[in-house]
Write a protein that holds these residues in place. Structure first.
Motif, PDB file in Angstrom:
ATOM      1  N   ALA A 189     149.583   0.706  43.438  1.00 21.10           N
ATOM      2  CA  ALA A 189     148.287   1.304  43.789  1.00 21.10           C
ATOM      3  C   ALA A 189     148.349   2.836  43.782  1.00 21.10           C
ATOM      4  O   ALA A 189     147.486   3.494  43.204  1.00 21.10           O
ATOM      5  N   PHE A 190     149.393   3.392  44.430  1.00 24.01           N
ATOM      6  CA  PHE A 190     149.527   4.861  44.459  1.00 24.01           C
ATOM      7  C   PHE A 190     149.786   5.416  43.069  1.00 24.01           C
ATOM      8  O   PHE A 190     149.251   6.469  42.702  1.00 24.01           O
ATOM      9  N   ALA A 191     150.606   4.714  42.284  1.00 20.66           N
ATOM     10  CA  ALA A 191     150.926   5.170  40.931  1.00 20.66           C
ATOM     11  C   ALA A 191     149.667   5.202  40.070  1.00 20.66           C
ATOM     12  O   ALA A 191     149.396   6.190  39.378  1.00 20.66           O
ATOM     13  N   VAL A 192     148.884   4.137  40.150  1.00 22.16           N
ATOM     14  CA  VAL A 192     147.650   4.065  39.371  1.00 22.16           C
ATOM     15  C   VAL A 192     146.690   5.182  39.798  1.00 22.16           C
ATOM     16  O   VAL A 192     146.067   5.835  38.954  1.00 22.16           O
ATOM     17  N   ALA A 193     146.615   5.435  41.096  1.00 20.70           N
ATOM     18  CA  ALA A 193     145.719   6.486  41.597  1.00 20.70           C
ATOM     19  C   ALA A 193     146.093   7.845  41.010  1.00 20.70           C
ATOM     20  O   ALA A 193     145.228   8.580  40.538  1.00 20.70           O
ATOM     21  N   ILE A 194     147.388   8.153  41.004  1.00 19.16           N
ATOM     22  CA  ILE A 194     147.798   9.480  40.515  1.00 19.16           C
ATOM     23  C   ILE A 194     147.674   9.558  38.987  1.00 19.16           C
ATOM     24  O   ILE A 194     147.362  10.617  38.449  1.00 19.16           O
ATOM     25  N   ILE A 195     147.873   8.430  38.302  1.00 19.97           N
ATOM     26  CA  ILE A 195     147.678   8.413  36.841  1.00 19.97           C
ATOM     27  C   ILE A 195     146.218   8.739  36.536  1.00 19.97           C
ATOM     28  O   ILE A 195     145.906   9.554  35.659  1.00 19.97           O
ATOM     29  N   PHE A 196     145.330   8.123  37.290  1.00 17.59           N
ATOM     30  CA  PHE A 196     143.896   8.338  37.112  1.00 17.59           C
ATOM     31  C   PHE A 196     143.542   9.796  37.381  1.00 17.59           C
ATOM     32  O   PHE A 196     142.870  10.451  36.575  1.00 17.59           O
ATOM     33  N   ILE A 197     144.037  10.324  38.503  1.00 15.72           N
ATOM     34  CA  ILE A 197     143.730  11.715  38.873  1.00 15.72           C
ATOM     35  C   ILE A 197     144.303  12.686  37.847  1.00 15.72           C
ATOM     36  O   ILE A 197     143.624  13.614  37.396  1.00 15.72           O
ATOM     37  N   SER A 198     145.551  12.455  37.440  1.00 17.96           N
ATOM     38  CA  SER A 198     146.156  13.416  36.509  1.00 17.96           C
ATOM     39  C   SER A 198     145.508  13.348  35.127  1.00 17.96           C
ATOM     40  O   SER A 198     145.438  14.361  34.434  1.00 17.96           O
ATOM     41  N   SER A 199     145.007  12.176  34.745  1.00 21.02           N
ATOM     42  CA  SER A 199     144.325  12.122  33.442  1.00 21.02           C
ATOM     43  C   SER A 199     142.997  12.868  33.513  1.00 21.02           C
ATOM     44  O   SER A 199     142.573  13.501  32.549  1.00 21.02           O
ATOM     45  N   LEU A 200     142.359  12.823  34.685  1.00 24.34           N
ATOM     46  CA  LEU A 200     141.132  13.610  34.880  1.00 24.34           C
ATOM     47  C   LEU A 200     141.440  15.101  34.784  1.00 24.34           C
ATOM     48  O   LEU A 200     140.717  15.855  34.134  1.00 24.34           O
ATOM     49  N   ILE A 201     142.527  15.517  35.428  1.00 24.61           N
ATOM     50  CA  ILE A 201     142.928  16.928  35.406  1.00 24.61           C
ATOM     51  C   ILE A 201     143.196  17.373  33.975  1.00 24.61           C
ATOM     52  O   ILE A 201     142.741  18.430  33.533  1.00 24.61           O
TER      53      ILE A 201
END
Lengths: 207, 186
Positions: A189-201
Motif C-alpha cells: 500500500a505504501f509503495a503504491v502510494a509513493i509510486i503514484f505520488i512520484s509519477s505525478l511529480i
C-alpha cells in the motif's frame, strides 16, 4: 511475545543490521553525491526518504544494543532501558513505513533485477490475450493495497507511530501467518502510494 | 434419633465442604511510580486481584520480593530488565500458605518486558502445580496478555484463557475494570 525464543529477536536484528550495512556500503556513491548537482522535487522526496531511514536505522541499532539481553549482554549496559524501549518501538515502526516508501521508489530496479518487469513486458508485448497478465497483476496490486490500508487501521499502526500505543501487542489470536500477510500488504500500500505520488511529480516536472 | 441427626448433619457438612472449591488468588503488584498512572499507593494488579477474590470467595496472597524494587519507574525497569536477562530468581518474603492445597489458582502480575516479573518465577517454582488449573490475569499498558507461555512452562499447569486489563483502567476506572472481571470470572 512475538518470539517464543527470546534470543531470536536479537539474532535476527543483528543479521538485518549486517544486511543494512552491506546495502549502504554497496550504494555509498549515492551518499557521496548528496551535496552534488541540482535538486528537483523527485530527488528531494528520494533524499528525505533515505535520510529518515538512515536516522531510524541508527536509532533502531543503538536502542537494540542497549535492550539486548543476550547477544550484547556482555557490554553490561544497565541503564537507559526506558529511552531505548521507546526508541526501538518508534524507530521500528517509522522505519517500516519508510522502507515501504523506499521499495516503492525503487520498484523498477527491484522488478528488473528479479525479471518481473521482463515477464510483464513480454506478456503485454506478445499476443493481445496476454495483456491479461498486466490487467490481472494491476488488480492484484490494487486489492493488496486496499487490504494493506485496512490492516494499517485494524492493527492500529498509526498508534505506534504516534506513541499512542506505547507497548507492542502481538495478537496471538490472529497468529503469525496473518501478521506477515498484513505487514506485507501494508508495504504494498505504501509503495503504491509513493509510486503514484512520484509519477505525478514527474509528470509536473515534464509539463 | 439425636445421634442420627448429628451424623446426617456431619455428612452433609462434609459433602458441602468437599463440593466447595478452594480458590487462591496469588499475585504480585507494585506501588510507587508506574507507567501511565504516576505515583500510586495501591498496585493495579492488586486492585484486580481483590475484585477477583471478592467475586470467587478466594484467598488473597500477595507475593512480595524480599528486596523492594526502586520507586522510580525508569530505575525499576532497569532492574527488572537485568533480572530477566539473567533469568534471576529474586528472593521473596515467606509465604504462609501452600498453593498446592488449592483446587484453582488465579495468578496475577503486571507485564514487565513482556513477561512475568521474576519474583513470580521464584514463587511458582517452589511448588508442584502440575495439572492444576491456573487462571492468569495481567495488568499492562498495551502489550495485552503476555508472559502466559512461560507461566505454562514453569508450572506445567492447565492454564486457561486469561484476563488482560489496562493498568490505568484498574487504577482510575474501577467500574470498567469490575465489569471486565465480572465477565471473565464465571
Amino acid at each position: 511475545m512475538f518470539f517464543p525464543w527470546a534470543p531470536a529477536h536479537e539474532i535476527i536484528g543483528v543479521l538485518l543490521i549486517v544486511v543494512w550495512a552491506v546495502h549502504v556500503y554497496a550504494n555509498r556513491r549515492w551518499f557521496k553525491a548528496i551535496f552534488c548537482g541540482r535538486y528537483n522535487p523527485y530527488r528531494i522526496v528520494q533524499t528525505v526518504v533515505n535520510c529518515v531511514m538512515l536516522v531510524c536505522a541508527l536509532f533502531l541499532a543503538i536502542s537494540g544494543v542497549m535492550l539486548s539481553n543476550h547477544v550484547f549482554a556482555f557490554l553490561g549496559i544497565e541503564s537507559g532501558a526506558s529511552f531505548a524501549r521507546t526508541a526501538h518501538l518508534l524507530a521500528s515502526h517509522w522505519y517500516f513505513v519508510f522502507i515501504a516508501l523506499h521499495i516503492g521508489l525503487h520498484v523498477n530496479v527491484i522488478f528488473s533485477r528479479l525479471g518481473i518487469a521482463r515477464f510483464i513486458a513480454g506478456a503485454s508485448g506478445a499476443a493481445s490475450s496476454s495483456r491479461g497478465v498486466v490487467v490481472v497483476s494491476r488488480i492484484a496490486v490494487a486489492l493488496a493495497s486496499a487490504y494493506g490500508v485496512y490492516a494499517f487501521i485494524e492493527r492500529g499502526l498509526w498508534k505506534y507511530l504516534t506513541l499512542q500505543q506505547p507497548f507492542f501487542f502481538m495478537d496471538m489470536e490472529r497468529g503469525y501467518v496473518l501478521f506477515f500477510v498484513d505487514y506485507i500488504a501494508m508495504i504494498v500500500a505504501f509503495a503504491v502510494a509513493i509510486i503514484f505520488i512520484s509519477s505525478l511529480i514527474r509528470l509536473r516536472q515534464r509539463g | 434419633m439425636k445421634k442420627l441427626i448429628l451424623i446426617l448433619l456431619t455428612v452433609l457438612m462434609g459433602v458441602s465442604m468437599a463440593a466447595e472449591k478452594k480458590i487462591l488468588v496469588a499475585y504480585y503488584s507494585r506501588v510507587d511510580e508506574n507507567y501511565g498512572v504516576g505515583e500510586i499507593t495501591k498496585g493495579n494488579t492488586e486492585i484486580v486481584a481483590e475484585m477477583i477474590a471478592k467475586k470467587t470467595g478466594g484467598t488473597l496472597l500477595h507475593v512480595e520480593p524480599a528486596k523492594e524494587y526502586p520507586k522510580k519507574y525508569d530505575d525499576c525497569i532497569n532492574v527488572a530488565k537485568k533480572e530477566l536477562a539473567q533469568d534471576a530468581r529474586p528472593a521473596i518474603k515467606p509465604v504462609n500458605m501452600n498453593p498446592e492445597e488449592f483446587d484453582e489458582i488465579y495468578i496475577g502480575y503486571p507485564v514487565w518486558w513482556g513477561e512475568m516479573p521474576m519474583p513470580m518465577f521464584t514463587f511458582l517454582e517452589k511448588y508442584n502445580l502440575k495439572g492444576k488449573t491456573i487462571h492468569p490475569f495481567v495488568t499492562h499498558e498495551g502489550s495485552g496478555l503476555s508472559g502466559v507461555q512461560r507461566l505454562k512452562k514453569v508450572t506445567g499447569a492447565n492454564v486457561t484463557a486469561g484476563l488482560a486489563i489496562y493498568g490505568h483502567v484498574a487504577q482510575n476506572e474501577r467500574e470498567k475494570a469490575q465489569k471486565e472481571v465480572d465477565k471473565w470470572v464465571k
